[in-house]
Scaffold this active site. Structure first.
Site, PDB file in Angstrom:
ATOM      1  N   ASP A 265       0.861  -1.170   0.000  1.00 37.22           N
ATOM      2  CA  ASP A 265       0.000   0.000   0.000  1.00 37.22           C
ATOM      3  C   ASP A 265       0.908   1.234   0.000  1.00 37.22           C
ATOM      4  O   ASP A 265       2.129   1.137   0.085  1.00 37.22           O
ATOM      5  CB  ASP A 265      -0.948  -0.050   1.223  1.00 37.22           C
ATOM      6  CG  ASP A 265      -2.155   0.852   1.034  1.00 37.22           C
ATOM      7  OD1 ASP A 265      -3.175   0.627   1.686  1.00 37.22           O
ATOM      8  OD2 ASP A 265      -2.072   1.776   0.179  1.00 37.22           O
TER       9      ASP A 265
HETATM   10  C1  GLC Z   1      -4.286   4.382  -0.017  1.00 45.79           C
HETATM   11  C2  GLC Z   1      -5.195   3.236   0.350  1.00 45.79           C
HETATM   12  C3  GLC Z   1      -5.320   2.193  -0.721  1.00 45.79           C
HETATM   13  C4  GLC Z   1      -5.141   2.825  -2.098  1.00 45.79           C
HETATM   14  C5  GLC Z   1      -3.713   3.341  -2.175  1.00 45.79           C
HETATM   15  C6  GLC Z   1      -3.454   4.065  -3.499  1.00 45.79           C
HETATM   16  O1  GLC Z   1      -3.579   4.813   1.105  1.00 45.79           O
HETATM   17  O2  GLC Z   1      -4.930   2.565   1.573  1.00 45.79           O
HETATM   18  O3  GLC Z   1      -6.614   1.584  -0.575  1.00 45.79           O
HETATM   19  O4  GLC Z   1      -5.366   1.865  -3.101  1.00 45.79           O
HETATM   20  O5  GLC Z   1      -3.384   4.201  -1.090  1.00 45.79           O
HETATM   21  O6  GLC Z   1      -4.224   5.217  -3.564  1.00 45.79           O
END
Ligand code: GLC
Length: 723
Positions: A265
């Site tokens: 993430d």
């Molecule tokens: C965010 C979220 C995730 C998302 C990623 C990219 O912090 O936790 O769900 O896909 O970053 O935006």
């Protein structure tokens, strides 16, 4: 669950031969490049890094001409011409925004959600996205957590069914763009079990709970062919998911033999430092690669240190090769090598199409849950009564889009006020008063709302949360109506005019007072671009509500976590006692019943349904057999309606204690007035097991109870045994 024999071994010999051939020609720097994901606007010297093959993916980026330009550098100006893969959050629609996923889950309609996911893929793919960071499949039993909005509620069985449907929809093979999209179930794993419902907080659950509740929706997503998975920010029992070899290697690769790409993430690798697992970013890179994390979202840990770690022998190059193989295979299977560019004329005819919005209306209607309807206050007959429309979400567009609304635009949203006006035409007497803001102590016109209520035959109150109160980093410890909304309700209720409550939120709220004050209550959630029309269609009876809750509504925050599939404990309140002094020394509270305000699976209709004639056709089920149960469901009311018949079981005695109920089947029925249907469930015995003492899935002999009914709190009861 773990079964013997090869799993997910979808080795495509042709692609794998191409992967090996390409890998053999790559330098270490180019290999590392494939494991690096960045956001263009935060990346200096981007063109140079693309030319050197040091970037494999870009995310959170929608400027198609620039996407094509970056792709051109990667494909035509770098040494090996490996295309970029573009990833975006398309969680419930791209431009055509559907109800938030928690609302969608209340449809209990996998084929419908597959169609909705496919619409998102059509729009995203036409606009240059190759990789969708969805479905979010985190089970959640704690509505304080803001991200409950993005998932499918509290139950793994339903969560698995919806995960499969959404992955199939996102990865549909015949999109107008001529290319496929890769789904990315998230957040792996158990992110929804954050202690105290506080986002990013510690998760400390047993391996059994991990395997029985939080892992199954991911396994279902992989069974449906999901090509990637995103690791979660949280730790699990002391080891952050992003560098957790047990979940990234033991479960994913050894047990499930799943060949897809693991993506971290956002900056989750860098977060290993504050977690206290990594001493610095280089250590974070080492721990993540050794644990099996393939691609680094934005933290630049791999870009900065992976080649040095290999050179020092701290990370075997074989691990890097393994990760690069998976990334190259994903890109090849998406057709990116053959078709790296997106036709920039495509989106105009696809994004925001009317038929997509029509589907969003249908999903919104089916997602709304009628929680109360005393004396059939609803449906309202348009025109013959004056209606006072009151509340901060009644003439609102932005908040109806909900969290993670991608490229959704408020101007595409139809408000409740507009939806109701479209039903009433010009003759209908409809007044509108905001009453108060959604939150805060800003200017309120409660007096005007009271006057409007006095002058009307019925009040429609549209209340709830702003979209900024749910989603990531938006947990709430108080779950009542925000701001002065309850004060508004109290003042309007005092007029004695009948009240209809419409709740637009990203989560179950704690609303016992509101539920008592209104004659009818509709959970409408943040319902997307057609939410307003869907609310009006239901309020005026053009649509008959059929939604069923997928997350319990607590009576109070003190009950949380609250969910139907709870254990019986050694001191269950058997006598139906709801408080300690009624049944001493039982697992109860002094001040609230154990039961939720509205239970999992609950939802009313404008008609009524009767269940009778439960038949357990297999009183004894062999290990290789199936439980077969049927019942008759009859529409005992005066109008056509949809009913979601649900099947629950309880394993009465096991080597591990079992929940008092577990959902093992559901079927949507459409019944005309007076019509009845036999609903029949077949549940393979292998689905009636659990994770045993040795942490392996087991089906044990013994006595079970079974229910078929309208929700998790009631139904026809029978019994059977597994031989
Ligand atoms: C965010 C979220 C995730 C998302 C990623 C990219 O912090 O936790 O769900 O896909 O970053 O935006």
């Amino acid at each position: 669950m773990v079964e013997d024999g090869p799993r997910y071994n979808d080795i495509d010999m042709e692609i794998d031969a191409r992967v090996e051939g390409l890998l053999a020609r790559m330098t270490l720097a180019e290999k590392v490049g494939q494991l690096v994901q960045i956001t263009p606007d935060m990346t200096p010297d981007l063109d140079a890094r693309l030319k050197d093959g040091r970037i494999g993916s870009i995310l959170s980026f929608h400027d198609l001409p620039r996407i094509n330009r970056y792709q051109q550098i990667a494909v035509e100006e770098s040494r090996l011409g490996i295309p970029l893969i573009v990833g975006n959050d398309v969680v419930h629609g791209y431009r055509t925004i559907f109800p938030i996923p928690l609302a969608e889950s209340c449809t209990w309609d996998p084929p419908l959600l597959e169609r909705a996911a496919r619409v998102a893929a059509e729009e995203a793919s036409a606009a240059g996205t190759h990789w969708i960071f969805a479905p979010m499949v985190d089970i959640c039993r704690d509505p304080r957590w803001g991200r409950i909005a993005e998932g499918a509620g509290e139950d793994p069985f339903l969560g698995m069914a919806l995960a499969r449907a959404r992955v199939r929809g996102f990865q549909a093979g015949d999109l107008a763009s001529g290319r496929r999209i890769a789904a990315c179930p998230k957040h792996y794993v158990a992110y929804g079990a954050a202690e105290a419902g506080r986002d990013y907080n510690t998760v400390d659950i047993s391996e059994r709970t991990l395997r029985e509740v939080y892992l199954p929706p991911f396994e279902a997503a992989f069974e449906a062919g999901a090509g990637s998975v995103m690791s979660s920010f949280n730790e699990i029992a002391g080891v952050p998911a992003t560098a957790n070899p047990f979940i990234l290697r033991t479960v994913l690769r050894e047990e499930w033999r799943w060949p897809g790409v693991t993506l971290s993430d956002y900056e989750a690798m860098r977060e290993l430092i504050p977690h206290g697992l990594a001493a610095d970013l280089k250590d974070a890179a080492r721990l993540s690669m050794r644990a099996g994390l393939d691609m680094d979202m934005v933290s630049d840990a791999y870009a900065g240190y992976l080649d040095a770690l290999v050179a020092e022998g701290a990370v075997p190059v074989s691990l890097v090769d393994e990760a690069v193989r998976r990334v190259l295979r994903l890109k090849m299977r998406l057709g990116l090598f053959e078709q790296p560019y997106t036709d920039e004329t495509l989106a105009a005819g696809i994004v925001g199409r009317d038929d997509f919005r029509d589907l969003a209306l249908r999903v919104a209607r089916e997602s709304m849950v009628l929680l109360k309807n005393e004396e059939e206050l609803l449906p309202l007959s348009p025109g013959d009564r004056s209606i006072a429309l009151i509340g901060p979400l009644a003439d609102n567009r932005q908040d109806l889009l909900g969290t993670w609304a991608a490229l959704g635009r408020p101007e595409d949203v139809e408000s409740v006020r507009e939806g109701m006006r479209s039903h009433l035409g010009d003759h209908g007497r409809l007044t509108y008063t905001r009453g108060c803001p959604i939150a805060g102590d800003g200017p309120a016109d409660i007096g005007a709302a009271v006057a409007a209520a006095r002058a009307a035959d019925v009040v429609v109150l549209v209340l709830g949360e702003s979209e900024a109160m749910s989603g990531e980093a938006h947990s709430r410890s108080h779950l009542g109506l925000p701001g002065r909304q309850q004060e508004l309700v109290d003042a309007v209720a005092a007029t004695g005019t009948p009240l209809v409550g419409v709740l637009m939120s990203g989560r179950p709220l704690v609303i016992p007072r509101l539920a008592a004050q209104v004659g009818a209550l509709l959970a409408a959630w943040h319902g997307g671009v057609r939410a307003g029309r869907a609310v009006a269609d239901i309020l005026f009876g053009a649509a008959n509500p059929s939604g069923k809750l997928t997350a319990s509504f607590p009576r109070t925050e003190g009950q949380i976590p609250i969910y139907y599939a709870h254990k019986n404990t050694g001191r269950p309140p058997e006598g139906g006692g709801t408080r300690q002094f009624e049944e001493a020394y039982k697992s109860t509270y002094l001040d609230e019943p154990n039961t939720p305000l509205f239970p999992f699976g609950y939802g009313r209709s404008y008609t009524t349904f009767g269940y009778r004639d439960l038949k357990v056709e297999t009183p004894t089920v062999g290990r290789d057999g199936a439980l077969v149960v049927s019942a008759v469901v009859r529409n005992t009311g005066a109008r056509r309606g949809d009913e979601v018949a649900q099947l629950y079981v309880r394993d009465l005695v096991g080597s591990i204690t079992r929940p008092v109920k577990e959902l093992k089947g559901f079927q949507r029925l459409t019944l005309q007035p007076g019509e009845e249907q036999v609903v029949r469930f077949e549940v393979p015995a292998r689905q009636l097991g659990f994770v045993g003492l040795d942490m392996r899935y087991v089906v044990e002999p013994g006595a079970f109870k079974v229910w078929v009914g309208p929700n998790s709190a009631e139904g026809l009861e029978g019994e059977f045994e597994i031989a």
